[in-house]
Design a protein around this motif. Structure first.
Motif, PDB file in Angstrom:
ATOM      1  N   LYS A 154      88.164  55.613  33.166  1.00 35.40           N
ATOM      2  CA  LYS A 154      89.163  56.583  32.565  1.00 35.40           C
ATOM      3  C   LYS A 154      90.565  56.292  33.031  1.00 35.40           C
ATOM      4  O   LYS A 154      91.332  56.925  32.224  1.00 35.40           O
ATOM      5  N   ASP A 199      82.089  58.258  29.813  1.00 32.26           N
ATOM      6  CA  ASP A 199      82.267  59.320  30.554  1.00 32.26           C
ATOM      7  C   ASP A 199      81.240  60.445  30.203  1.00 32.26           C
ATOM      8  O   ASP A 199      81.450  60.617  28.834  1.00 32.26           O
ATOM      9  N   SER A 200      80.482  60.856  30.911  1.00 32.92           N
ATOM     10  CA  SER A 200      79.340  61.943  30.245  1.00 32.92           C
ATOM     11  C   SER A 200      80.070  63.028  29.420  1.00 32.92           C
ATOM     12  O   SER A 200      79.336  63.283  28.273  1.00 32.92           O
ATOM     13  N   GLU A 201      81.266  63.659  29.913  1.00 34.52           N
ATOM     14  CA  GLU A 201      81.587  64.706  29.055  1.00 34.52           C
ATOM     15  C   GLU A 201      82.227  64.196  27.898  1.00 34.52           C
ATOM     16  O   GLU A 201      82.130  64.884  26.602  1.00 34.52           O
ATOM     17  N   ASN A 243      88.946  64.391  39.207  1.00 30.83           N
ATOM     18  CA  ASN A 243      88.100  63.841  38.408  1.00 30.83           C
ATOM     19  C   ASN A 243      88.205  64.697  37.035  1.00 30.83           C
ATOM     20  O   ASN A 243      88.475  64.196  35.783  1.00 30.83           O
ATOM     21  N   GLU A 299      89.942  63.774  33.364  1.00 28.32           N
ATOM     22  CA  GLU A 299      89.227  63.812  32.157  1.00 28.32           C
ATOM     23  C   GLU A 299      89.779  64.526  31.024  1.00 28.32           C
ATOM     24  O   GLU A 299      89.519  64.353  29.908  1.00 28.32           O
TER      25      GLU A 299
HETATM   26 MG    MG Z   1      82.710  62.656  33.773  1.00 30.98          MG
END
Ligand code: MG
Ligand code: NAD
Length: 386
Positions: free
Chosen positions: A126, A151-153, A218, A222
């Protein structure tokens, strides 16, 4: 070119990299592993090379080249070393997709090279979008390159958008676990030890991102990542703390409808989706059970204590290289915290003072990011030295 998808993993020895190798191993008819790379972990890189037989490996630390070269002497594998080699291997004709799973600013240059060479990007790194989101997304558009989030989000947002790309996003909500110090006040945070900060409640990740999760940096990174990936204004991006990490993020459309993507926290799913999109492949990952989670809860992040989140929003207001400066300060302060040179809350102070102390460069091109990154690192290092 073979029918299979050729993959290069930058950072194959890390948390994302090792999980990506497991994903790739599960679908041998779909993937060809072409390139793997590591920073300093020569031993694991050698083991991975012997096991997975890629075309080429790169060890970024040139001092470790002889070790890797000797160990792979009898294998049919090209061995390279150094930052330039990292940038060259991504251009190889057999590579279709580059998974950027290395950590920090070091990911920027190879990612730019991969985009220039027309490679699809599966983006875990990221920091690349935080540092130079404008440049990276402009170049990707010019080259017709897709950037798929790992990235999970962001994967959650992307999954919610499938079938909706023609509809405008009103707003997105990025969920945050809140980290190990959720609910703590500023005083209590002063005495946090690195062993405590390295214990994330829901995810097992590399050291840097684990500390970033504990400081909420983080989530700040994000927010910036989401701005560039989905071309949003800062006021369209909100953060909500969701300690169970089951709802991975949400999109709100202009009719008021909201879509969320859910599942057990497991990075292999977003890694796999970034590599197989638009398809979903069968997995044996554990399935979610509602009765294990009778309550899903949501709360506001404590911005007055975890100041990194507001710093990230501030960089979006400032524009130019402000986010690059914040990222560099944070890489230096987190490293210093991991080396026991500063306390936990010093991370906030160093980040804030560097962001105010180093001038942002407007309408930046690549050399300006390099300049801002260097100046910010020097500035932050001086603060730590004092
Ligand atoms: Mg994440
Ligand atoms: P990690 O520390 O576990 O692994 C980092 C990898 O990069 C290793 O292979 C290391 O050898 C390599 N590397 C480190 N410095 C390098 C350098 N200067 N040059 C070349 N290679 C270098 O990190 P991670 O947790 O796997 O995270 C990787 C990236 O993915 C980060 O940007 C992180 O923010 C992002 N991410 C990670 C997770 C996760 O669950 N771990 C989730 C979302 C996003």
């Amino acid at each position: 070119m073979s029918e299979k998808k050729g993959i290069a993993i930058l950072g194959s020895t890390g948390s994302i990299g090792t999980q990506a190798l497991e994903v790739i191993e599960s679908y041998p008819h779909f993937f060809n592993l072409e390139v793997i790379t590591a920073g300093k972990n020569a031993q694991l890189l050698i083991e991975q090379a012997k096991k997975y037989q890629p075309n080429a490996v790169v060890i970024a630390d040139v001092d470790l080249y002889p070790l890797v070269k000797d160990a792979l002497y009898n294998e049919d594998i090209h061995v390279y070393a150094g930052e330039e080699a990292l940038c060259q291997v991504v251009e190889s004709g057999n590579v279709d997709t580059v998974l950027t799973a290395l950590v920090g600013y070091a990911g920027l240059k190879p990612t730019l090279k991969a985009i220039e060479a027309g490679k699809t990007i599966a983006l875990a790194n990221k920091e690349t979008l935080v540092v130079a989101g404008e440049l990276v997304t402009r170049l990707a558009k010019e080259k017709g390159v897709n950037i798929y989030p790992v990235d999970s989000e962001h994967s959650a947002i992307f999954q919610c958008l499938v079938g909706e790309f023609h509809n405008k996003i009103e707003k997105i909500y990025l969920t945050a676990s809140g980290g190990p110090f959720r609910g703590w006040d500023a005083k209590a945070l002063e005495s946090v030890k690195k062993e405590q900060a390295l214990k994330h409640p829901n995810w097992s990740m590399g050291a840097k991102i684990t500390i970033d999760s504990a400081t909420l940096m983080n989530k700040g990174l994000e927010v910036i990542e989401a701005k560039w990936l989905f071309q949003l204004q800062p006021e369209q991006i909100d953060v909500v703390v969701h300690p169970q990490s089951i709802v991975h993020s949400l999109v709100q459309f202009e009719d008021g409808s909201m879509k969320a993507q859910m599942g057990l926290p497991d990075m292999k799913l977003p890694i796999q989706f970034a590599l197989t999109y638009p398809n979903r492949f069968v997995t044996d990952f554990p399935r979610f059970n509602f009765m294990d989670y009778p309550k899903l809860t949501f709360e506001q992040p404590d911005r007055s204590v975890f100041k990194n989140l507001d710093l990230a929003y501030k960089t979006m207001e400032m524009g130019g290289t402000a986010a690059c400066i914040l990222n560099a300060a944070n890489e230096i302060s987190v490293e210093a915290f991991l080396q026991d040179k500063i306390g936990f809350t010093d991370i906030f102070r160093i980040n804030e003072r560097t962001l105010t102390g180093v001038p942002s460069i407007n309408q930046p091109e690549y050399p300006d990011y390099v300049t801002s990154d260097t100046l910010a690192r020097e500035f932050a290092a001086k603060l730590i030295g004092k």
